[in-house]
Design a protein around this motif. Sequence first.
Motif, PDB file in Angstrom:
ATOM      1  N   THR A 289      57.986  35.910  36.542  1.00 33.21           N
ATOM      2  CA  THR A 289      57.395  35.466  35.278  1.00 33.21           C
ATOM      3  C   THR A 289      55.946  35.037  35.477  1.00 33.21           C
ATOM      4  N   GLY A 290      55.648  34.503  36.654  1.00 33.53           N
ATOM      5  CA  GLY A 290      54.256  34.118  36.937  1.00 33.53           C
ATOM      6  C   GLY A 290      53.336  35.320  36.980  1.00 33.53           C
ATOM      7  N   ALA A 291      53.807  36.426  37.565  1.00 31.05           N
ATOM      8  CA  ALA A 291      53.006  37.656  37.606  1.00 31.05           C
ATOM      9  C   ALA A 291      52.808  38.207  36.199  1.00 31.05           C
ATOM     10  N   VAL A 292      53.868  38.178  35.390  1.00 29.20           N
ATOM     11  CA  VAL A 292      53.754  38.638  33.997  1.00 29.20           C
ATOM     12  C   VAL A 292      52.742  37.788  33.236  1.00 29.20           C
ATOM     13  N   ASP A 293      52.792  36.480  33.440  1.00 30.17           N
ATOM     14  CA  ASP A 293      51.871  35.581  32.735  1.00 30.17           C
ATOM     15  C   ASP A 293      50.411  35.885  33.066  1.00 30.17           C
ATOM     16  N   GLU A 294      50.132  36.245  34.316  1.00 29.24           N
ATOM     17  CA  GLU A 294      48.760  36.582  34.675  1.00 29.24           C
ATOM     18  C   GLU A 294      48.310  37.850  33.935  1.00 29.24           C
ATOM     19  N   ILE A 295      49.204  38.814  33.804  1.00 30.98           N
ATOM     20  CA  ILE A 295      48.874  40.038  33.059  1.00 30.98           C
ATOM     21  C   ILE A 295      48.637  39.717  31.589  1.00 30.98           C
ATOM     22  N   LEU A 296      49.450  38.836  31.029  1.00 33.80           N
ATOM     23  CA  LEU A 296      49.273  38.459  29.626  1.00 33.80           C
ATOM     24  C   LEU A 296      47.938  37.758  29.395  1.00 33.80           C
ATOM     25  N   ARG A 297      47.497  37.001  30.382  1.00 32.37           N
ATOM     26  CA  ARG A 297      46.177  36.365  30.243  1.00 32.37           C
ATOM     27  C   ARG A 297      45.070  37.416  30.181  1.00 32.37           C
ATOM     28  N   VAL A 298      45.197  38.439  31.007  1.00 37.01           N
ATOM     29  CA  VAL A 298      44.207  39.523  30.963  1.00 37.01           C
ATOM     30  C   VAL A 298      44.259  40.228  29.613  1.00 37.01           C
ATOM     31  N   ALA A 299      45.462  40.471  29.113  1.00 34.85           N
ATOM     32  CA  ALA A 299      45.605  41.137  27.813  1.00 34.85           C
ATOM     33  C   ALA A 299      44.963  40.329  26.691  1.00 34.85           C
ATOM     34  N   ARG A 300      44.982  39.005  26.833  1.00 31.77           N
ATOM     35  CA  ARG A 300      44.378  38.135  25.818  1.00 31.77           C
ATOM     36  C   ARG A 300      42.920  37.806  26.127  1.00 31.77           C
ATOM     37  N   ASP A 301      42.384  38.438  27.182  1.00 37.15           N
ATOM     38  CA  ASP A 301      41.011  38.176  27.616  1.00 37.15           C
ATOM     39  C   ASP A 301      40.796  36.710  27.978  1.00 37.15           C
ATOM     40  N   GLU A 302      41.821  36.124  28.589  1.00 33.55           N
ATOM     41  CA  GLU A 302      41.738  34.754  29.081  1.00 33.55           C
ATOM     42  C   GLU A 302      41.570  34.764  30.595  1.00 33.55           C
ATOM     43  N   PRO A 303      40.998  33.712  31.181  1.00 34.85           N
ATOM     44  CA  PRO A 303      40.898  33.645  32.645  1.00 34.85           C
ATOM     45  C   PRO A 303      42.280  33.582  33.285  1.00 34.85           C
ATOM     46  N   THR A 304      42.446  34.284  34.395  1.00 36.40           N
ATOM     47  CA  THR A 304      43.701  34.202  35.143  1.00 36.40           C
ATOM     48  C   THR A 304      43.699  32.920  35.977  1.00 36.40           C
ATOM     49  N   LEU A 305      44.903  32.480  36.350  1.00 30.59           N
ATOM     50  CA  LEU A 305      44.993  31.270  37.180  1.00 30.59           C
ATOM     51  C   LEU A 305      44.471  31.529  38.582  1.00 30.59           C
ATOM     52  N   THR A 306      44.629  32.768  39.063  1.00 30.90           N
ATOM     53  CA  THR A 306      44.111  33.132  40.379  1.00 30.90           C
ATOM     54  C   THR A 306      43.275  34.389  40.252  1.00 30.90           C
ATOM     55  N   ASN A 307      42.308  34.541  41.146  1.00 31.89           N
ATOM     56  CA  ASN A 307      41.473  35.740  41.218  1.00 31.89           C
ATOM     57  C   ASN A 307      41.061  35.920  42.657  1.00 31.89           C
ATOM     58  N   LEU A 308      41.884  36.615  43.414  1.00 32.94           N
ATOM     59  CA  LEU A 308      41.676  36.741  44.862  1.00 32.94           C
ATOM     60  C   LEU A 308      40.476  37.603  45.184  1.00 32.94           C
ATOM     61  N   GLY A 309      40.049  38.435  44.250  1.00 34.31           N
ATOM     62  CA  GLY A 309      38.874  39.268  44.487  1.00 34.31           C
ATOM     63  C   GLY A 309      37.601  38.471  44.632  1.00 34.31           C
ATOM     64  N   LEU A 310      37.587  37.244  44.123  1.00 35.09           N
ATOM     65  CA  LEU A 310      36.396  36.395  44.256  1.00 35.09           C
ATOM     66  C   LEU A 310      36.072  36.094  45.721  1.00 35.09           C
ATOM     67  N   ARG A 311      37.124  36.137  46.559  1.00 37.07           N
ATOM     68  CA  ARG A 311      36.933  35.800  47.978  1.00 37.07           C
ATOM     69  C   ARG A 311      36.137  36.843  48.733  1.00 37.07           C
ATOM     70  N   VAL A 312      36.079  38.055  48.212  1.00 32.46           N
ATOM     71  CA  VAL A 312      35.419  39.141  48.967  1.00 32.46           C
ATOM     72  C   VAL A 312      34.075  39.496  48.376  1.00 32.46           C
ATOM     73  N   LYS A 313      33.653  38.787  47.358  1.00 31.87           N
ATOM     74  CA  LYS A 313      32.348  39.094  46.736  1.00 31.87           C
ATOM     75  C   LYS A 313      31.248  38.305  47.395  1.00 31.87           C
TER      76      LYS A 313
END
Length: 313
Positions: A289-313
């Motif tokens: 359900t946590g993974a689904v919730d992160e996808i729903l945040r993207v669908a609503r154009d809301e910030p996700t709780l985690t963003n692991l890609g930030l670590r490599v930028k």
Amino acid sequence: MKTYILEPISQEALEYARKHLDIITWDEKDPQLSEVEAIIVRANTVDRTFIDAMPKLRIIAKHGVGTDNIDIPYAASKGILVTNTPTANSNSVAELIIGLILDCARKITYSHEACMEGLERNQPMFLSGQEISGKKAGLIGIGHIGAIVGKRLKGGFDMDVLAYDPFLGREKTEAMGFSYTDDVTDIYKTCDVVSVSVPLNDQTRNMISAGELAMCKKNAIIINASRGGIVNEHDLSQALADGEIFSAAVDAWVVEPVQKDHELFRQKNFVGTPHNGANTKEALINMGTGAVDEILRVARDEPTLTNLGLRVK
């Protein structure tokens, strides 16, 4: 949002996904990857070839914590979010670690096997174990899981907890009620139980090998329920065979699923489990359900709780 669930998830999480997302499941033949905007992944490899097959992909949602099966730098370079569920399985993994410590200390699995093979008497000396109460536990890594393990060992078994985590530091570690060391060898040299809870990277690969095991106390118990490769499996097998340490348990392996002829299974003072730390009903629901919730945040154009890609930028 068109979502491809790559592997089986809990029934509760699957129903939750069906309610809120347009999903493709792992058992569908020839899924239309060109339309996929999100994926939920557990252990499958998500490499650049797979990512390139989904030109509309916006988010890779990890069902769990570890993301070494995902090419995060490549995903980030294409503007694709990579998320995980960092606390969803913490309690389940921590409970397994404590169970493995007790199994190693009291030779529970070994005693079970001995009973099945047949015994001439109760309480044979070769099944004599040791208590952990009042002894010293060493924690390498104090994330969500390490913190739970330390608090329960301290509160439930009156253990003195010594922790090493250069990212957390002394002040925050001591605020948790643990002693702190900035030299990990202090843990190897002084602790009766050593539990490692760190991610696998170039700094942690083989961090516990022959040299570190040789530093350990003869009654030491070593637990690796984080990632395979942090504890060198061959060196651990040799240390157990030579009696350099009392016992050990591994839940995460270099090659998974672990093969039945692995050399560690030849050691009677060893317990192995199949990366089972997060495999509870509660954790599976939380991760799914946590993974689904992160996808729903993207669908609503809301910030996700985690963003692991930030670590490599």
